[in-house]
Design a protein around this motif. Structure first.
Motif, PDB file in Angstrom:
ATOM      1  N   TYR A  31       0.905  -1.190   0.165  1.00 54.26           N
ATOM      2  CA  TYR A  31      -0.205  -0.052   0.008  1.00 54.26           C
ATOM      3  C   TYR A  31       0.908   1.364  -0.169  1.00 54.26           C
ATOM      4  O   TYR A  31       2.328   1.215   0.318  1.00 54.26           O
ATOM      5  CB  TYR A  31      -0.986   0.227   1.101  1.00 54.26           C
ATOM      6  CG  TYR A  31      -0.283   0.136   2.389  1.00 54.26           C
ATOM      7  CD1 TYR A  31      -0.092   1.704   3.030  1.00 54.26           C
ATOM      8  CD2 TYR A  31      -0.046  -0.548   3.398  1.00 54.26           C
ATOM      9  CE1 TYR A  31       0.553   2.093   4.185  1.00 54.26           C
ATOM     10  CE2 TYR A  31       0.710  -0.330   4.613  1.00 54.26           C
ATOM     11  CZ  TYR A  31       0.865   0.945   5.044  1.00 54.26           C
ATOM     12  OH  TYR A  31       1.383   1.212   6.163  1.00 54.26           O
ATOM     13  N   ASP A  47       5.885  -0.817  -1.203  1.00 54.56           N
ATOM     14  CA  ASP A  47       5.150   0.063  -2.238  1.00 54.56           C
ATOM     15  C   ASP A  47       5.854   0.115  -3.535  1.00 54.56           C
ATOM     16  O   ASP A  47       5.640   0.495  -4.651  1.00 54.56           O
ATOM     17  CB  ASP A  47       5.045   1.626  -1.690  1.00 54.56           C
ATOM     18  CG  ASP A  47       6.446   2.078  -1.220  1.00 54.56           C
ATOM     19  OD1 ASP A  47       7.002   2.824  -2.068  1.00 54.56           O
ATOM     20  OD2 ASP A  47       6.748   1.846  -0.063  1.00 54.56           O
ATOM     21  N   MET A  53      -2.141  -6.003 -10.954  1.00 59.20           N
ATOM     22  CA  MET A  53      -2.809  -5.020 -10.526  1.00 59.20           C
ATOM     23  C   MET A  53      -4.356  -4.922 -11.112  1.00 59.20           C
ATOM     24  O   MET A  53      -4.826  -3.954 -10.924  1.00 59.20           O
ATOM     25  CB  MET A  53      -2.298  -3.611 -10.380  1.00 59.20           C
ATOM     26  CG  MET A  53      -2.184  -3.105 -12.193  1.00 59.20           C
ATOM     27  SD  MET A  53      -0.825  -4.294 -12.844  1.00 59.20           S
ATOM     28  CE  MET A  53      -0.453  -3.356 -14.139  1.00 59.20           C
ATOM     29  N   ALA A 163       2.524  -0.189  -5.977  1.00 63.56           N
ATOM     30  CA  ALA A 163       1.657   0.707  -5.205  1.00 63.56           C
ATOM     31  C   ALA A 163       2.011   2.079  -5.508  1.00 63.56           C
ATOM     32  O   ALA A 163       1.248   3.119  -5.749  1.00 63.56           O
ATOM     33  CB  ALA A 163       1.490   0.497  -3.654  1.00 63.56           C
ATOM     34  N   THR A 167      -0.190   4.715  -7.766  1.00 62.12           N
ATOM     35  CA  THR A 167      -0.555   6.006  -7.184  1.00 62.12           C
ATOM     36  C   THR A 167      -0.205   6.957  -8.183  1.00 62.12           C
ATOM     37  O   THR A 167      -1.146   8.221  -8.297  1.00 62.12           O
ATOM     38  CB  THR A 167       0.179   6.228  -5.748  1.00 62.12           C
ATOM     39  OG1 THR A 167      -0.300   5.191  -4.913  1.00 62.12           O
ATOM     40  CG2 THR A 167      -0.461   7.707  -5.220  1.00 62.12           C
ATOM     41  N   CYS A 223      -7.704  -4.910  -5.230  1.00 60.33           N
ATOM     42  CA  CYS A 223      -6.921  -3.820  -5.510  1.00 60.33           C
ATOM     43  C   CYS A 223      -7.731  -2.586  -5.792  1.00 60.33           C
ATOM     44  O   CYS A 223      -8.882  -2.616  -6.167  1.00 60.33           O
ATOM     45  CB  CYS A 223      -5.995  -4.124  -6.669  1.00 60.33           C
ATOM     46  SG  CYS A 223      -5.058  -5.401  -6.898  1.00 60.33           S
ATOM     47  N   VAL A 225      -7.053   2.112  -6.154  1.00 65.06           N
ATOM     48  CA  VAL A 225      -6.404   3.352  -5.927  1.00 65.06           C
ATOM     49  C   VAL A 225      -7.580   4.277  -5.694  1.00 65.06           C
ATOM     50  O   VAL A 225      -8.548   4.282  -6.511  1.00 65.06           O
ATOM     51  CB  VAL A 225      -5.478   3.754  -6.759  1.00 65.06           C
ATOM     52  CG1 VAL A 225      -6.182   3.830  -8.353  1.00 65.06           C
ATOM     53  CG2 VAL A 225      -4.932   5.101  -6.512  1.00 65.06           C
ATOM     54  N   THR A 238      -3.386   3.580  -2.173  1.00 71.20           N
ATOM     55  CA  THR A 238      -3.462   2.595  -3.149  1.00 71.20           C
ATOM     56  C   THR A 238      -3.279   1.251  -2.165  1.00 71.20           C
ATOM     57  O   THR A 238      -2.218   1.220  -1.363  1.00 71.20           O
ATOM     58  CB  THR A 238      -2.711   2.430  -4.138  1.00 71.20           C
ATOM     59  OG1 THR A 238      -2.744   3.743  -5.060  1.00 71.20           O
ATOM     60  CG2 THR A 238      -2.230   1.375  -4.937  1.00 71.20           C
ATOM     61  N   VAL A 239      -4.315   0.101  -2.389  1.00 72.02           N
ATOM     62  CA  VAL A 239      -3.811  -0.983  -1.817  1.00 72.02           C
ATOM     63  C   VAL A 239      -3.842  -2.353  -3.025  1.00 72.02           C
ATOM     64  O   VAL A 239      -4.732  -2.043  -3.917  1.00 72.02           O
ATOM     65  CB  VAL A 239      -4.906  -1.536  -0.828  1.00 72.02           C
ATOM     66  CG1 VAL A 239      -4.789  -0.359   0.371  1.00 72.02           C
ATOM     67  CG2 VAL A 239      -6.479  -1.224  -1.227  1.00 72.02           C
ATOM     68  N   LEU A 240      -2.747  -2.951  -2.949  1.00 66.11           N
ATOM     69  CA  LEU A 240      -2.558  -3.956  -3.851  1.00 66.11           C
ATOM     70  C   LEU A 240      -2.585  -5.618  -3.087  1.00 66.11           C
ATOM     71  O   LEU A 240      -2.053  -5.525  -2.198  1.00 66.11           O
ATOM     72  CB  LEU A 240      -1.417  -3.848  -4.634  1.00 66.11           C
ATOM     73  CG  LEU A 240      -1.237  -2.717  -5.600  1.00 66.11           C
ATOM     74  CD1 LEU A 240       0.187  -2.711  -6.261  1.00 66.11           C
ATOM     75  CD2 LEU A 240      -2.524  -2.579  -6.615  1.00 66.11           C
TER      76      LEU A 240
END
Length: 373
Positions: A31, A47, A53, A163, A167, A223, A225, A238-240
């Motif tokens: 993230y 990150d 993604m 991430a 972003t 996922c 953003v 952002t989380v992946l």
């Protein structure tokens, strides 16, 4: 001659008890939380890790498409695009839709067939050529941990991002007005009476959320953003690789809330404050210098601003109320974040000849007397 005065200004009058608290725990594989205005990374985990993604990919697809096609242009759906699986809007080979409608389908409902149709529209059906364009644009944007092999984001070898890169890409794409307007929509209707529904569960439930893109595949996990506006700033998170849709939503909401809570709106330039005094000579009182209007900025808790005041030591007469005689400049981490002229708070006329002669005579007597005593 000018004088430079440096003053430290506290970032906020009172810090919240949690001002220095760390970011919330996050279950995602990676993230990032960032202030879009300054580019300051507030928190992150892995990150720069290269991860799948999923449909977040479509942000780059849209970025490339809008560099080559107009929203009003028509695109003919090719058989290959219509045949792509998973999330679709059931496009039919041979039908024509505007780029705008296909953008809505790709961004709101994350339709894979719409993404592939857009790519076909740019290259005449040559998807590998479109992928090359995606990677070239990624390099131009400095996405060092990103590589594309598909325009739709379905799982494929060599298809990944990070991430940090996601972003940055989201921030770039959100500068485009049509993208900003689409990604905040929860539902819409396009050609053929197709009703679109967003996969972004936080739209309408998280205050200030303005987008941007979700994604999910077996390899990528869940996922997203997201971007949320607060007073005077926009925070991206952002989380992946979240394990579930619900966990992704909770983690992203927690990160956005935490990021927004790192800032407070504070006055950096104040109207009633006397910033300096300029001497005017002739035995007159110095002129107070003030700002004509106030300025406020969002400032990170626990940080300081540096204020530089630039004023003349002596101002030449006459001086009229409102005359610009200096400037106040406010810096954050070495970057100018605000500036405002400093103006005279009152008028001061040039003394008449008789008064000037009298003043000089008085000064002469004063100096002579001082010499003998």
């Amino acid at each position: 001659m000018r004088v430079y005065v440096l003053v430290l200004v506290a970032a906020a009058a009172a810090l919240a008890p949690s001002a220095h608290a760390g970011p919330p725990p996050v279950a995602a594989r990676a993230y990032l939380v960032e202030n879009a205005a300054t580019g300051e990374v507030l928190a992150g985990k892995a990150d720069r890790a290269r991860l799948p993604m999923a449909s977040v990919t479509k942000l780059m697809t849209v970025e490339v498409v809008l560099r080559h096609l107009r929203p009003s242009q028509l695109v003919t759906v090719a058989p290959g695009a219509a045949a792509v699986g998973e999330s679709t809007v059931a496009l039919v080979p041979g039908e024509q839709l505007t780029v705008r409608d296909l953008l809505k389908a790709a961004l709101i409902q994350s339709a894979n067939d719409a993404a592939d149709a857009l790519a076909d529209g740019v290259t005449g059906g040559d998807l590998p050529a479109f992928v090359q364009m995606m990677n070239a644009r990624g390099r131009a944007l400095g996405l060092a941990d990103t590589h594309y092999t598909r325009p739709d984001g379905l799982d494929a070898a060599g298809h990944y991002s990070s991430a940090r890169d996601v972003t940055h890409l989201a921030e770039v794409v959100m500068h485009t007005p049509i993208v900003r307007s689409i990604v905040r929509e929860r539902t819409d209707t396009i050609a053929g009476g197709r009703v679109l529904h967003t996969w972004n569960d936080l739209l309408g439930s998280f205050p200030g959320l303005i987008g941007v893109k979700t994604g999910h595949t077996a390899a990528a996990g869940w996922c997203e953003v997201g971007a949320a506006r607060g007073p005077g700033l926009t925070i991206y998170a952002t989380v992946l690789g979240s394990p579930t849709r619900g966990q992704r939503n909770r983690d992203l909401a927690a990160l956005l809330s935490w990021g927004l809570d790192r800032y407070r709106v504070v006055p950096v330039v104040q109207v009633r404050r006397v910033y300096a005094r300029a001497r005017v000579g002739w035995g007159r009182e110095p002129v107070r210098l003030v700002a004509p209007r106030a300025l406020v900025r969002s400032v990170r808790l626990g940080r300081s601003l540096v204020e530089r005041i630039v004023v003349p030591v002596t101002a030449a007469l006459p001086v009229r109320k409102g005359d610009r005689l200096g400037e106040v400049r406010v810096y954050y981490r070495g970057e100018l974040v605000a500036s405002q002229p400093l103006v005279a708070s009152r008028s001061v006329s040039r003394p008449a000849l008789g008064r000037r002669v009298s003043w000089y005579a008085g000064r002469t007597v004063h100096h002579v007397w001082g010499f003998f005593t």
